[in-house]
Motif scaffolding. Structure first.
Motif, PDB file in Angstrom:
ATOM      1  N   THR A 180      35.817  15.323  27.218  1.00 47.89           N
ATOM      2  CA  THR A 180      34.541  16.039  27.299  1.00 47.89           C
ATOM      3  C   THR A 180      34.647  17.449  27.880  1.00 47.89           C
ATOM      4  OG1 THR A 180      33.947  15.269  29.531  1.00 47.89           O
ATOM      5  CG2 THR A 180      33.427  13.805  27.679  1.00 47.89           C
ATOM      6  N   GLY A 181      35.775  17.759  28.492  1.00 48.16           N
ATOM      7  CA  GLY A 181      35.903  19.070  29.105  1.00 48.16           C
ATOM      8  C   GLY A 181      35.308  19.155  30.497  1.00 48.16           C
ATOM      9  N   ARG A 182      34.765  18.052  31.003  1.00 45.60           N
ATOM     10  CA  ARG A 182      34.174  18.046  32.340  1.00 45.60           C
ATOM     11  C   ARG A 182      35.274  17.852  33.383  1.00 45.60           C
ATOM     12  NH1 ARG A 182      29.308  20.476  32.019  1.00 45.60           N
ATOM     13  NH2 ARG A 182      27.888  19.433  30.558  1.00 45.60           N
ATOM     14  N   GLY A 183      35.293  18.700  34.399  1.00 41.77           N
ATOM     15  CA  GLY A 183      36.385  18.664  35.366  1.00 41.77           C
ATOM     16  C   GLY A 183      35.992  18.334  36.779  1.00 41.77           C
ATOM     17  N   ALA A 184      34.794  17.764  36.993  1.00 41.74           N
ATOM     18  CA  ALA A 184      34.350  17.473  38.360  1.00 41.74           C
ATOM     19  C   ALA A 184      35.306  16.518  39.072  1.00 41.74           C
ATOM     20  CB  ALA A 184      32.936  16.887  38.331  1.00 41.74           C
ATOM     21  N   GLY A 185      35.794  15.521  38.363  1.00 42.94           N
ATOM     22  CA  GLY A 185      36.704  14.556  38.977  1.00 42.94           C
ATOM     23  C   GLY A 185      38.018  15.191  39.392  1.00 42.94           C
ATOM     24  N   LEU A 186      38.572  16.056  38.540  1.00 44.33           N
ATOM     25  CA  LEU A 186      39.814  16.733  38.870  1.00 44.33           C
ATOM     26  C   LEU A 186      39.603  17.716  40.017  1.00 44.33           C
ATOM     27  CD1 LEU A 186      42.773  17.168  38.301  1.00 44.33           C
ATOM     28  CD2 LEU A 186      42.165  18.744  36.448  1.00 44.33           C
ATOM     29  N   ARG A 187      38.448  18.371  40.046  1.00 43.51           N
ATOM     30  CA  ARG A 187      38.164  19.283  41.161  1.00 43.51           C
ATOM     31  C   ARG A 187      38.048  18.521  42.479  1.00 43.51           C
ATOM     32  NH1 ARG A 187      35.128  21.800  37.026  1.00 43.51           N
ATOM     33  NH2 ARG A 187      33.164  20.814  37.636  1.00 43.51           N
ATOM     34  N   ALA A 188      37.495  17.314  42.414  1.00 44.70           N
ATOM     35  CA  ALA A 188      37.418  16.480  43.626  1.00 44.70           C
ATOM     36  C   ALA A 188      38.814  16.125  44.111  1.00 44.70           C
ATOM     37  CB  ALA A 188      36.610  15.215  43.342  1.00 44.70           C
ATOM     38  N   GLN A 189      39.750  15.910  43.180  1.00 46.40           N
ATOM     39  CA  GLN A 189      41.125  15.633  43.569  1.00 46.40           C
ATOM     40  C   GLN A 189      41.755  16.847  44.247  1.00 46.40           C
ATOM     41  OE1 GLN A 189      43.383  14.091  40.240  1.00 46.40           O
ATOM     42  NE2 GLN A 189      41.732  12.710  39.644  1.00 46.40           N
ATOM     43  N   LEU A 196      43.709  27.606  41.849  1.00 43.95           N
ATOM     44  CA  LEU A 196      44.035  27.916  40.456  1.00 43.95           C
ATOM     45  C   LEU A 196      43.632  26.779  39.530  1.00 43.95           C
ATOM     46  CD1 LEU A 196      45.402  29.817  38.432  1.00 43.95           C
ATOM     47  CD2 LEU A 196      47.582  28.700  38.964  1.00 43.95           C
ATOM     48  N   VAL A 197      43.961  25.534  39.918  1.00 42.12           N
ATOM     49  CA  VAL A 197      43.569  24.374  39.108  1.00 42.12           C
ATOM     50  C   VAL A 197      42.050  24.254  39.073  1.00 42.12           C
ATOM     51  CG1 VAL A 197      43.689  21.863  38.892  1.00 42.12           C
ATOM     52  CG2 VAL A 197      45.727  23.149  39.583  1.00 42.12           C
ATOM     53  N   TRP A 198      41.431  24.419  40.232  1.00 40.56           N
ATOM     54  CA  TRP A 198      39.963  24.333  40.338  1.00 40.56           C
ATOM     55  C   TRP A 198      39.307  25.326  39.377  1.00 40.56           C
ATOM     56  CZ3 TRP A 198      36.822  21.776  44.293  1.00 40.56           C
ATOM     57  CH2 TRP A 198      35.471  22.113  44.240  1.00 40.56           C
ATOM     58  N   TYR A 199      39.727  26.595  39.474  1.00 43.54           N
ATOM     59  CA  TYR A 199      39.106  27.634  38.665  1.00 43.54           C
ATOM     60  C   TYR A 199      39.389  27.420  37.180  1.00 43.54           C
ATOM     61  CZ  TYR A 199      37.426  32.276  37.360  1.00 43.54           C
ATOM     62  OH  TYR A 199      36.719  33.311  36.792  1.00 43.54           O
ATOM     63  N   SER A 200      40.576  26.914  36.848  1.00 42.35           N
ATOM     64  CA  SER A 200      40.920  26.641  35.449  1.00 42.35           C
ATOM     65  C   SER A 200      39.985  25.596  34.852  1.00 42.35           C
ATOM     66  CB  SER A 200      42.373  26.166  35.344  1.00 42.35           C
ATOM     67  OG  SER A 200      43.267  27.164  35.768  1.00 42.35           O
ATOM     68  N   THR A 201      39.654  24.567  35.633  1.00 39.53           N
ATOM     69  CA  THR A 201      38.728  23.548  35.121  1.00 39.53           C
ATOM     70  C   THR A 201      37.330  24.127  34.935  1.00 39.53           C
ATOM     71  OG1 THR A 201      38.072  22.723  37.321  1.00 39.53           O
ATOM     72  CG2 THR A 201      40.022  21.737  36.306  1.00 39.53           C
ATOM     73  N   VAL A 202      36.942  25.037  35.808  1.00 38.47           N
ATOM     74  CA  VAL A 202      35.627  25.678  35.677  1.00 38.47           C
ATOM     75  C   VAL A 202      35.568  26.509  34.394  1.00 38.47           C
ATOM     76  CG1 VAL A 202      34.088  27.421  36.663  1.00 38.47           C
ATOM     77  CG2 VAL A 202      35.126  25.701  38.142  1.00 38.47           C
ATOM     78  N   ILE A 203      36.618  27.306  34.146  1.00 39.14           N
ATOM     79  CA  ILE A 203      36.662  28.126  32.933  1.00 39.14           C
ATOM     80  C   ILE A 203      36.642  27.249  31.689  1.00 39.14           C
ATOM     81  CG2 ILE A 203      38.095  29.708  31.591  1.00 39.14           C
ATOM     82  CD1 ILE A 203      39.087  30.896  34.199  1.00 39.14           C
ATOM     83  N   TYR A 204      37.456  26.190  31.715  1.00 39.78           N
ATOM     84  CA  TYR A 204      37.532  25.296  30.553  1.00 39.78           C
ATOM     85  C   TYR A 204      36.194  24.597  30.319  1.00 39.78           C
ATOM     86  CZ  TYR A 204      39.365  21.696  27.412  1.00 39.78           C
ATOM     87  OH  TYR A 204      39.587  20.879  26.336  1.00 39.78           O
ATOM     88  N   GLU A 205      35.533  24.198  31.382  1.00 36.55           N
ATOM     89  CA  GLU A 205      34.244  23.529  31.242  1.00 36.55           C
ATOM     90  C   GLU A 205      33.189  24.482  30.682  1.00 36.55           C
ATOM     91  OE1 GLU A 205      31.346  20.649  33.964  1.00 36.55           O
ATOM     92  OE2 GLU A 205      33.409  21.081  34.576  1.00 36.55           O
ATOM     93  N   ARG A 206      33.246  25.741  31.086  1.00 32.33           N
ATOM     94  CA  ARG A 206      32.304  26.727  30.555  1.00 32.33           C
ATOM     95  C   ARG A 206      32.558  27.012  29.080  1.00 32.33           C
ATOM     96  NH1 ARG A 206      32.301  30.879  35.733  1.00 32.33           N
ATOM     97  NH2 ARG A 206      30.624  29.820  36.897  1.00 32.33           N
ATOM     98  N   ILE A 207      33.834  26.930  28.678  1.00 28.04           N
ATOM     99  CA  ILE A 207      34.156  27.113  27.269  1.00 28.04           C
ATOM    100  C   ILE A 207      33.588  25.964  26.437  1.00 28.04           C
ATOM    101  CG2 ILE A 207      36.047  27.166  25.578  1.00 28.04           C
ATOM    102  CD1 ILE A 207      37.718  28.639  27.673  1.00 28.04           C
TER     103      ILE A 207
END
Length: 388
Positions: free
Chosen positions: A68-77, A196-207
């Motif tokens: 789904t492109g949602r990264g909340a779980g990975l950001r929590a990690q 870096l990982v956090w921000y990458s998930t944010v960018i990917y989720e916005r895409i």
């Protein structure tokens, strides 16, 4: 009404059985092996309850990014890892606290880590869970995950058989950021990588989407779950720190599976003590002693009993024996990959990823990259086995 009463009775009975076993084990461990072993068992029970109620899945969080492109779980990690590094680094640098020697989880960067982590990532999606996820779902009454656990143990034993072959794989010596760049430097570099990982998930989720979902859960319930992601992340940090302070080393899971497999193999007449893996001092001693003297085994048992308590209190303990053939095959294949991959990659999502990165070891980051690649492939293969 009859169905409701039957469910209540089943869960009440499950809780009483689990509580009785837990109390008996706690008393036995404390008397036989000392209060620390009993305390580590309690930490395991707490971890099981946290993992169940928080539904803090490493497997599902990674799958969500791919599907789904949602990264909340990975950001929590990433938050979980950042807090762990902030606490672990000065403690490990101190070397000792209250008479307990403290060490991190540091391993070489080699092709074995890459191959093993990739297999583990693939296995976690087919098997339905990671190392900690397999334990807490088994404790919560998931029948398919019991099959995964049995295959996990078998794969772990197979990994110890071939462990020495992977020691010849090309690689470099262990690198811990806090040792190579100093305490402050190691922490700052780690925080930069998390950001870096956090921000990458944010960018990917916005895409993929027009918005960012920071907390996908609603209708929180302390008793029934799921807890907010941040609550699960911080609770697992507490488990990590407690494990370090009580045992002198970070949290691990899968070495116990290898030990359980070796013990069972011994009962079947197979002598594994001559295998190079079991000839080393640590594994050799664990093989000679009882399972309950092993810290990782005690904590793993605690995780399952804690999840059993959590599931029964939430009235969700309801095992089912009706499993499609495709899911059974996926559980067996996934479990074998999980066990084998963890043994050759110096750990699993807990021992290599959580504990390794928490100790500022670069092998944890290498493990993460390879396992995420394997997890991506596994996510794509899930529908072929009838898995949603």
């Amino acid at each position: 009404m009859n169905t409701s009463l039957a469910i209540m009775k089943k869960n009440r009975n499950a809780f009483q059985i689990g509580a009785t076993i837990s109390l008996g084990l706690l008393i036995y461990l404390s008397i036989t092996y000392g209060w620390r072993q009993g305390a580590l068992f309690l930490v395991g029970i707490g971890a099981g309850m946290v993992l169940y109620h928080a539904a803090f899945g490493f497997t599902s969080a990674w799958r969500e990014v791919v599907n789904t492109g949602r990264g909340a779980g990975l950001r929590a990690q990433m938050l979980m890892l950042a807090v762990t590094v902030l606490i672990f680094t000065p403690l490990i640098a101190q070397g000792e606290l209250f008479g307990v020697g403290l060490r991190g989880s540091v391993a070489p960067l080699s092709a074995a880590v890459i191959c093993g982590a990739f297999l583990f990532g693939l296995g976690m999606q087919l098997g339905g869970g990671c190392a900690s996820g397999t334990l807490f779902t088994v404790g919560g009454g998931n029948s398919r995950m019991f099959i995964t656990l049995m295959a996990f143990i078998s794969g772990s034993l197979l990994g110890t058989w071939q462990w020495h072959l992977w020691q010849e794989a090309p690689g470099v010596a262990p690198i811990a950021l806090s040792q190579n760049f100093g305490l402050v430097g190691g922490v700052l570099i780690s925080l930069l990588l998390f950001a870096l990982v956090w921000y990458s998930t944010v960018i990917y989720e916005r895409i993929r989407h027009s918005d960012i979902v920071s907390e996908p859960r609603s209708d929180f319930s302390f008793l029934r779950g799921p807890w907010p992601l941040i609550a699960g992340a911080l609770a697992l940090v507490a488990v990590q720190v407690a494990t370090l302070l009580l045992s002198g080393r970070p949290w691990g899971v899968t070495s116990a599976f290898a030990l359980w497999g070796a013990k069972f193999a011994g009962l079947m007449g197979l002598d594994v003590s001559t295998w190079p893996y079991w000839s080393r001092s640590g594994p050799s001693l664990a093989l000679e002693q009882g399972v309950l003297s092993d810290i990782t085994s005690v904590m793993n048992i605690g995780i399952m009993l804690g999840a059993l308590a959590a599931a029964s209190l939430a009235r969700k303990f309801s095992p089912s024996t009706k499993l499609p053939l495709g899911q059974i095959i996926a559980a067996i294949l996934g479990g074998l990959l999980l066990g084998y991959g963890a043994r050759i990659a110096f750990g699993c999502n807990i021992g290599a990823y959580f504990s390794g990165i928490g100790s500022t070891s670069l092998h944890g980051w290498l493990w993460f990259a390879a396992a995420f690649a394997g997890s991506t492939l596994g996510t794509r293969l899930r529908p072929k086995f009838g898995l949603s």
